[in-house]
Design a protein around this motif. Structure first.
Motif, mmCIF file in Angstrom:
data_model
loop_
_atom_site.group_PDB
_atom_site.id
_atom_site.type_symbol
_atom_site.label_atom_id
_atom_site.label_comp_id
_atom_site.label_asym_id
_atom_site.label_seq_id
_atom_site.Cartn_x
_atom_site.Cartn_y
_atom_site.Cartn_z
ATOM 1 N N PRO A 58 -14.390 -38.191 15.612
ATOM 2 C CA PRO A 58 -14.453 -37.829 17.030
ATOM 3 C C PRO A 58 -15.132 -36.489 17.253
ATOM 4 N N ASP A 59 -14.847 -35.552 16.370
ATOM 5 C CA ASP A 59 -15.497 -34.252 16.455
ATOM 6 C C ASP A 59 -16.634 -34.227 15.436
ATOM 7 N N PRO A 60 -17.751 -33.674 15.808
ATOM 8 C CA PRO A 60 -18.901 -33.695 14.885
ATOM 9 C C PRO A 60 -18.746 -32.698 13.745
ATOM 10 N N GLY A 61 -17.637 -32.831 13.009
ATOM 11 C CA GLY A 61 -17.384 -31.891 11.922
ATOM 12 C C GLY A 61 -18.352 -32.043 10.767
ATOM 13 N N LEU A 62 -18.864 -33.259 10.579
ATOM 14 C CA LEU A 62 -19.811 -33.494 9.488
ATOM 15 C C LEU A 62 -21.254 -33.485 9.991
ATOM 16 N N GLY A 63 -21.440 -32.922 11.170
ATOM 17 C CA GLY A 63 -22.799 -32.789 11.679
ATOM 18 C C GLY A 63 -23.637 -31.840 10.854
ATOM 19 N N SER A 64 -22.962 -31.024 10.029
ATOM 20 C CA SER A 64 -23.690 -30.078 9.173
ATOM 21 C C SER A 64 -24.270 -30.749 7.938
ATOM 22 N N GLY A 83 -26.558 -28.530 -8.902
ATOM 23 C CA GLY A 83 -26.438 -29.046 -7.544
ATOM 24 C C GLY A 83 -25.487 -30.218 -7.417
ATOM 25 N N ARG A 84 -24.827 -30.569 -8.516
ATOM 26 C CA ARG A 84 -23.865 -31.665 -8.481
ATOM 27 C C ARG A 84 -22.625 -31.260 -7.672
ATOM 28 N N VAL A 85 -22.091 -32.189 -6.893
ATOM 29 C CA VAL A 85 -20.902 -31.928 -6.083
ATOM 30 C C VAL A 85 -19.680 -31.857 -6.997
ATOM 31 N N VAL A 86 -18.963 -30.731 -6.934
ATOM 32 C CA VAL A 86 -17.768 -30.558 -7.767
ATOM 33 C C VAL A 86 -16.492 -30.553 -6.936
ATOM 34 N N SER A 87 -16.613 -30.331 -5.632
ATOM 35 C CA SER A 87 -15.420 -30.310 -4.785
ATOM 36 C C SER A 87 -15.744 -30.871 -3.416
ATOM 37 N N MET A 88 -14.809 -31.669 -2.900
ATOM 38 C CA MET A 88 -14.953 -32.254 -1.568
ATOM 39 C C MET A 88 -13.595 -32.158 -0.876
ATOM 40 N N ASN A 89 -13.515 -31.349 0.178
ATOM 41 C CA ASN A 89 -12.260 -31.126 0.897
ATOM 42 C C ASN A 89 -12.514 -31.324 2.394
ATOM 43 N N LEU A 90 -12.064 -32.462 2.909
ATOM 44 C CA LEU A 90 -12.269 -32.807 4.319
ATOM 45 C C LEU A 90 -10.929 -32.976 5.035
ATOM 46 N N SER A 91 -9.940 -32.194 4.662
ATOM 47 C CA SER A 91 -8.612 -32.320 5.256
ATOM 48 C C SER A 91 -8.612 -31.838 6.704
ATOM 49 N N TYR A 92 -7.705 -32.434 7.506
ATOM 50 C CA TYR A 92 -7.505 -32.042 8.913
ATOM 51 C C TYR A 92 -8.791 -32.120 9.740
ATOM 52 N N MET A 93 -9.563 -33.167 9.559
ATOM 53 C CA MET A 93 -10.794 -33.310 10.336
ATOM 54 C C MET A 93 -10.758 -34.518 11.264
ATOM 55 N N ASN A 94 -9.596 -35.184 11.369
ATOM 56 C CA ASN A 94 -9.418 -36.311 12.289
ATOM 57 C C ASN A 94 -10.399 -37.443 11.986
ATOM 58 N N LEU A 95 -10.663 -37.658 10.717
ATOM 59 C CA LEU A 95 -11.576 -38.718 10.309
ATOM 60 C C LEU A 95 -10.822 -40.038 10.201
ATOM 61 N N THR A 111 -12.489 -32.050 -7.567
ATOM 62 C CA THR A 111 -11.481 -31.973 -6.509
ATOM 63 C C THR A 111 -11.894 -32.877 -5.357
ATOM 64 N N LEU A 112 -11.003 -33.813 -4.991
ATOM 65 C CA LEU A 112 -11.251 -34.713 -3.878
ATOM 66 C C LEU A 112 -10.027 -34.689 -2.960
ATOM 67 N N VAL A 113 -10.179 -34.092 -1.783
ATOM 68 C CA VAL A 113 -9.076 -33.944 -0.831
ATOM 69 C C VAL A 113 -9.509 -34.522 0.517
ATOM 70 N N LEU A 114 -8.849 -35.608 0.935
ATOM 71 C CA LEU A 114 -9.103 -36.236 2.234
ATOM 72 C C LEU A 114 -7.815 -36.279 3.062
ATOM 73 N N SER A 115 -6.921 -35.369 2.825
ATOM 74 C CA SER A 115 -5.584 -35.405 3.414
ATOM 75 C C SER A 115 -5.595 -35.144 4.912
ATOM 76 N N ASN A 116 -4.509 -35.618 5.581
ATOM 77 C CA ASN A 116 -4.275 -35.365 7.004
ATOM 78 C C ASN A 116 -5.436 -35.837 7.877
ATOM 79 N N ASN A 117 -5.809 -37.087 7.653
ATOM 80 C CA ASN A 117 -6.787 -37.767 8.486
ATOM 81 C C ASN A 117 -6.204 -39.115 8.899
ATOM 82 N N ASN A 118 -7.070 -40.056 9.250
ATOM 83 C CA ASN A 118 -6.600 -41.368 9.707
ATOM 84 C C ASN A 118 -7.278 -42.508 8.957
ATOM 85 N N PHE A 119 -7.603 -42.297 7.705
ATOM 86 C CA PHE A 119 -8.211 -43.362 6.912
ATOM 87 C C PHE A 119 -7.230 -44.518 6.765
ATOM 88 N N ASN A 120 -7.723 -45.744 6.916
ATOM 89 C CA ASN A 120 -6.841 -46.904 6.882
ATOM 90 C C ASN A 120 -7.274 -47.947 5.859
#
Length: 738
Positions: A58-64, A83-95, A111-120
């Motif tokens: 809903p919010d363009p948080g990943l518009g970057s 340049g390899r991705v070593v950490s991904m933290n998208l918590s509290y982004m209403n995804l 590190t992979l953190v997708l906590s406090n969102n609405n993934f189903n």
């Protein structure tokens, strides 16, 4: 000398002009990322873009997530060289949406953190191929299905956090491999999911494990002793049975132990107190029995002890901490047990105590005057015991007190004027005692009061203006006392008032008019209506309830909050009020109930009755109301109880007006004719034994508890909830029910 002098001059010249340049070069060399921005590896960039295409934001948080500069990509950290991705933290982004398997192509991810969102979606099984993962956190989403067995390949995983997904687990047992797939696993949090079965044996022996939370599931079986040095253990809200173990392997490490809401039985073993690092112990809501051993004495590190809702008996423990004067205990909850005898004086020596909860026991004797020595106390609940004597004057020493709940005892004497020293008090409940005298004028100083319950005592006199200073008042009950005189004009001017109960007194004169539109609770029906299911709604508001939350912030401080659950209503029944009912009283859209029965009221029932959209119960019986019934209640769909009996109403009542749903509401109005079929009417039926059918229903029916019986035994629930935090955080919440 000349050469030396020249050298010095040259050095001075060089340092004055080029030193800033040197410092800049040193910074650049020390931080290679400054030299050039790190670009996201092309393969990883493609994987992230595919992941983004499967989600809704809903919010363009990943518009970057444009371009190639990794530092601009929200929540993404890249390795400087590759340049390899070593950490991904998208918590509290209403995804929301699904978790794309494309994440499995981030081979360097740690590190992979997708906590406090609405993934189903489900957890992608291919994540087991990301062998470098150290932290995996999908907590507080709507993820379902099972925990894929492929995750057992993550041999280096340190934290696995999947709590708060409700449907994860599908009522099946925890995976048998969960305790032996990684010898580095320190944190395992599977709480608030849908796992069943018994705890795998491997979890009792995983040496690296420090934090284990599998609370709020459907786990069963008995609890063996753990063989590792756990620091946090939360098994609350399951179906675990048997007796309590000693946790010998955790003697020097266990800081938080929460076994609440299970089926443990037997005695609390004294060895529990040998846990030297224990700060929080919650054994509430079990089947624990017998008395507390004199050997159950805890270290001075204990901050919160909750043994509520068990079947513990015998005297209260006279000694809880090894050295009472040095104890750091903030919360003591022994409520809802079978303790008897006096309140030990030793409890009043716990100088750090901030919440004392001893309600629903069989305690006798007087409230110790030395309770005033507990100057940090914020909550006192001694309700539902057999305490006697008066309210000790020394209680004003608890000058930080926020809640004083001493209802349902045998207390006598008067309300002392000195209680005005408790000027931070929000909740004052002395109901169901034998307290007499008048409300002191000095209580005007208690301006923070929000809940006041003086019901079912022997208080008398008129209502003085002291109460007019309680501008934050939400709940007021003076029912079943001996108050008299007119109702003051300011009675309905409290801006936050939700419930007013003055029933069962000797108030006389008119009901004050013109001030009903002040209260937001009385008028804002839209903000109050929570469900269209009337039965469910009634079940949820059967009595006044206070939910008290106490949050332990650190060793010296806790925070206090409460929620008031009570119907929105006015009860002025069983008095000597006369005159007409103010028309404005029937324009309060949000009232759940209105009871004006057993008074001397006269005049007509206002037509505006149909504007009370939220009304569920109305009793105007046993008055002198007259004239025709003009109001139409056909739109009041939530109305389940109506009583106009024993008045002097007259005229024809059409079926279109909606009163046909309440055939016994008009007894004792012989001049009233109720339509039974087209154009035909009949007078109300007269019961074999005259009386108040509405009141009879209330004594046995489901609404009696919440509508006009709030003057009786009022149940307070104080909650001390343990919200177990990973040791990196120092904030803990504990809750218990009173």
């Amino acid at each position: 000398m000349e050469a030396k002098k020249g050298f010095n001059c040259s050095f001075y010249h060089f340092s004055g002009n080029y030193l800033p340049f040197l410092l800049s070069m040193l910074l650049i060399l020390g931080n290679p990322s400054v030299v050039s921005a790190v670009n996201v590896h092309p393969q990883d960039r493609a994987s992230l873009i595919e992941f983004k295409s499967k989600i809704i934001e809903p919010d363009p948080g990943l518009g970057s997530w444009v371009g190639f500069n990794c530092s601009n990509w929200t929540g993404i950290t890249c390795e400087n060289r590759t340049g390899r991705v070593v950490s991904m933290n998208l918590s509290y982004m209403n995804l929301s949406g699904t978790i794309s398997p494309s994440l499995c192509n981030l081979f360097s991810l740690q590190t992979l953190v997708l906590s406090n969102n609405n993934f189903n979606s489900v957890i992608p099984p291919c994540l087991g191929s990301v062998l470098g993962l150290r932290v995996l956190d999908f907590s507080h989403n709507s993820i379902g299905g099972l925990v894929p067995d492929t995750l057992r390949r993550l041999k280096h995983l340190r934290e696995l956090t999947l709590n708060g997904n409700n449907y994860l687990g599908g009522k099946l047992s925890l995976p048998m491999w969960v305790g032996n797939f990684s010898r580095f696993l320190e944190r395992l949090d599977l709480g608030s999911n849908s796992f069943g079965g018994e705890i795998p044996e491997s979890l009792f022996r995983l040496e690296s494990l420090k934090y284990l939370d599998i609370s709020d599931n459907s786990l069963s079986g008995k609890l063996d002793g753990f063989h590792q040095s756990l620091e946090v253990l939360n098994l609350a809200s399951n179906h675990i049975s048997g007796t309590l173990p000693c946790f010998n392997a955790c003697v020097q490490s266990l800081s938080i132990l929460n076994l609440a809401n299970n089926s443990f039985v037997g005695r609390i073993p004294s060895c529990i107190s040998s846990l030297r690092a224990l700060k929080q112990l919650n054994l509430s809501n079990n089947g624990l029995q017998y008395g507390l051993s004199p050997m159950l004495v805890f270290s001075d590190k204990l901050l919160a002890l909750d043994l509520s809702y068990n079947q513990l008996s015998g005297p209260l423990p006279s000694k809880i901490a090894e050295t009472t004067d040095k104890s750091g205990l903030l919360v003591l909850d022994l409520s809802h047990n079978q303790f008897s005898g006096d309140i030990p004086l030793k409890i009043t020596e716990l100088k750090s105590l901030q919440a004392l909860l001893l309600s629903h026991n069989s305690l006798i004797g007087q409230i110790p005057g030395s309770i005033g020595n507990l100057t940090y106390l914020q909550v006192i609940d001694l309700s539902y015991n057999a305490l006697s004597g008066s309210i000790p004057l020394n209680i004003v020493g608890c000058f930080q007190l926020l809640a004083l709940i001493i209802s349902n005892n045998g207390l006598s004497g008067e309300i002392q004027p000195e209680l005005d020293a408790l000027n931070s008090l929000k909740i004052l409940d002395i109901s169901n005692n034998e307290i007499s005298g008048q409300i002191p004028q000095t209580l005007a100083g208690c301006r923070s009061l929000e809940v006041v319950d003086f019901s079912s005592n022997s208080l008398s006199g008129p209502l003085n203006d002291a109460m007019n200073k309680w501008l934050n008042l939400k709940f007021l009950s003076l029912a079943q006392n001996k108050f008299e005189g007119p109702l003051p004009s300011w009675l309905f001017t409290f801006p936050f008032i939700k419930t007013i109960d003055l029933s069962g007194n000797k108030f006389s004169g008119f009901i004050p008019d013109g001030t009903f539109n002040v209260s937001k609770s009385f008028n804002n029906a839209a903000a109050i209506t929570g469900t269209n299911n009337i039965e469910a709604n009634l079940a949820s508001v059967k009595s006044k309830t206070i939910q008290i939350s106490v949050m332990v912030m650190d060793r010296n401080e806790l925070s206090f909050a409460y929620g008031l659950l009570s119907p929105v209503g006015i009860d002025l029944s069983d008095n000597q009020l006369n005159g007409e009912i103010p028309d404005n009283l029937f324009t309060l859209h949000a009232l759940d109930y209105l009871n004006l029965s057993y008074n001397l009221l006269e005049g007509q029932i206002p037509v505006d009755l149909e504007k009370m959209w939220n009304l569920r119960a109305l009793d105007l019986s046993h008055n002198y109301l007259s004239g025709p019934l003009l109001a139409n209640i056909s739109t009041l769909q939530d109305l389940i109880t109506l009583n106009f009996s024993y008045n002097s109403l007259s005229g024809f009542v059409s079926r279109k007006q909606g009163y046909w749903r309440f055939p016994e509401a008009f007894t004792g109005n012989p001049a009233l004719c109720i339509e039974v079929s087209a154009g035909k009417c009949q007078p109300p039926r007269i019961p074999a034994i005259p009386g108040n059918k509405f009141r009879d229903d209330l004594e046995e029916g489901p609404i009696s508890v919440w509508i006009f019986c709030v003057t009786g035994a009022v149940t307070f629930y104080a909650t001390l909830i343990a919200l177990f935090c990973w040791p990196r955080s120092r904030n803990y919440i504990l809750r218990s029910k009173i």
